[in-house]
Enzyme design. Structure first.
Site, short mmCIF file in Angstrom:
data_model
loop_
_atom_site.label_atom_id
_atom_site.label_comp_id
_atom_site.label_asym_id
_atom_site.label_seq_id
_atom_site.Cartn_x
_atom_site.Cartn_y
_atom_site.Cartn_z
N ASP A 71 -9.84 -4.31 -5.61
CA ASP A 71 -9.25 -3.27 -4.77
C ASP A 71 -9.65 -1.90 -5.33
O ASP A 71 -9.19 -1.50 -6.41
CB ASP A 71 -7.73 -3.41 -4.75
N HIS A 98 -7.81 -4.92 -0.93
CA HIS A 98 -6.55 -4.30 -0.53
C HIS A 98 -5.84 -5.10 0.58
O HIS A 98 -4.72 -5.59 0.39
CB HIS A 98 -6.83 -2.88 -0.06
N SER A 104 0.83 -1.20 0.00
CA SER A 104 0.00 0.00 0.00
C SER A 104 0.87 1.26 0.00
O SER A 104 1.64 1.48 -0.93
CB SER A 104 -0.96 -0.05 1.18
#
Length: 488
Positions: free
Chosen positions: A398, A425, A222
């Site tokens: 995502d 995610h 991320s």
């Protein structure tokens, strides 16, 4: 929709959303202040009441399984070392002094499970891999899994990697500076720019100095990928020190959020966001609420919040994994770093922090783009200049990843993409089948690019006695192919 004359950038509906958000934050701050003065007996009373409420709704408690007891141990582990000790690993702790005076905590897994090194803090002679966490997280997020074969950090250690895990300034393990106290707003005056200019390159420099290796492999999750995109793009020599960059759930310029209130805040002037949240740490009351709520209730609250903010359902993450990991999900970060993401999403550009916060005018609700001539444009991170090989592993469910937009901003060569079918995610690090769908592809990429891969084992025996052969990286997900910007 009518616009208010004082600040014409947003609609009256947006002002209502901002006011509502500000009231919620003020109410939370007041409650947090009150709770801080409560004795432990009163806090325990609230905890017991939340437990009773949970069992009133879902039914009476039942005896816990071995998996549930393990999840409870992980949930209760107070820090990175305790988490590693659950699975038989002995981590090292290191401290990096950045060039602008922040002290960053680094964690290291230099040996396999059960091994004890006679000389800690020196080179192991192994290939080096560096793992970096996401937004509002810390290094614990990599090691709070309920089974070791699903933990990328432990698996890499068993294969023979020297595993390092970084931490951003301001989080649980890096809340110190030689210039400012964390009680000062100056301490929290940092954004993604500072992660890219200092935290990532200074951490890598320290790791290579200790390990005496010419380069390392970088695995980010991320925001940890965004920091690497940024750092590699503005530090050309850094590309020679990163032999491959594996991006899990890569983040660069997300389209936006599902929550209407937060989305309105994002599209407003960052000055208003600072007025709502202040200029220090964001959501600093989370640990307080965690101490008050019964763990399954807290887990349900986090799941609901994630669904509201991002429209993620978390169906691929087992309930025991949520219970274990959500307790380690939050770590402190600056409001400014979150505002930086708001600017990126609002302008649809992977840009440096915009200090001229008064300049943007939104055109309409349907087309949230800056309009009109401006005195300057914030510098973009020149991500097309990255020379290190890049491997992108993203979930096709995502909401924060637009792979076409991302590829357009990356180099035309040395970029590979793997789509993970049905993954959201957080699934990419905590999903039930990451040991089948994600970790093998991480390992194959590291084997291909790391320094002297013959030093690595070809298979590992995890704590359940199950042998895993990581030379075969086949899975049910889409095979990776080298792609140029518009080939996907």
């Amino acid at each position: 929709m009518a616009r208010l004359p004082l600040l014409g950038r947003i609609t009256s509906r947006d002002y209502a959303a901002i006011l509502f958000g500000a009231l919620l934050v003020a109410f939370e701050a007041l409650l947090t202040l009150i709770i801080s003065f409560l004795p432990k007996s009163v806090i325990q009373w609230f905890y017991d009441r939340s437990r009773s409420l949970f069992h009133l709704i879902v039914g009476p408690p039942v005896p816990k399984s071995d998996e549930q007891r393990l999840a409870e141990r992980i949930r209760r582990a107070e820090d990175f070392q305790k988490l590693c000790e659950i699975f038989g690993y002995e981590p090292e702790e290191h401290v990096v002094l950045t060039k602008d005076g922040y002290l960053l905590g680094l964690h290291r897994l230099p040996a396999k499970r059960g091994e004890v090194r006679d000389c800690p803090g020196v080179s192991t002679g192994k290939p080096v891999v560096y793992l970096h966490h996401g937004l509002l997280m810390n290094s614990e997020g990599w090691v709070c899994l309920t089974s070791p074969e699903r933990c990328v950090a432990f698996t890499l250690a068993e294969l023979g990697f020297d595993v390092w895990l970084g931490n951003n300034r301001g989080n649980k393990y890096s809340k110190k500076s030689i210039h400012h106290s964390p009680t000062s707003a100056k301490f929290w005056n940092y954004s993604i720019d500072d992660f890219a200019w200092h935290d990532i390159p200074d951490s890598i420099e320290y790791i290579l100095k200790v390990t005496k290796e010419p380069s390392l492999s970088y695995v980010g999750f991320s925001q940890g990928t965004a920091q690497a995109f940024a750092a590699l793009s503005i530090h050309p020599p850094l590309n020679e020190k990163v032999n491959v960059f594996v991006a899990l759930a890569p983040a660069m310029s997300p389209a936006g959020l599902a929550a209407r209130v937060v989305d309105s805040l994002m599209k407003a002037s960052p000055t208003l966001v600072f007025l709502v949240f202040g200029r220090k740490s964001i959501m600093s009351s989370v640990p307080t609420w965690q101490s008050l709520l019964y763990p399954p209730l807290y887990s349900a609250l986090i799941t609901t919040s994630i669904t509201w903010l991002f429209n993620w359902r978390c169906h691929n993450i087992p309930s025991t994994q949520k219970l274990a990991a959500f307790a380690h999900l939050y770590s402190s970060a600056s409001v400014k770093s979150v505002v930086h993401w708001f600017q990126i999403m609002r302008n649809a550009k992977f840009q440096m922090y915009d200090d001229d916060v008064q300049r943007v005018t939104l055109t309409s609700r349907r087309t949230p783009r800056p309009s009109g001539v401006t005195a300057y444009a914030p510098l973009r991170f020149p991500t097309r200049n990255i020379a290190s090989p890049i491997v992108l592993l993203y979930g096709d469910s995502d909401s924060l990843v637009d792979i076409d937009v991302m590829l357009h901003e990356l180099p035309k060569k040395n970029v590979r993409v793997r789509r993970l079918h049905g993954y959201e995610h957080l699934d990419v690090i905590w999903g039930e089948n990451v040991h089948k769908d994600v970790i093998p592809h991480v390992i194959s990429s590291l084997r291909e690019y790391c320094v002297d891969p013959d030093r690595l084992a070809k298979s590992v025996k995890m704590t359940n006695g199950f042998d895993v052969d990581y030379e075969d990286t086949s899975s049910t997900n889409t095979p990776a192919e080298p792609l140029s910007g518009a080939d996907i």
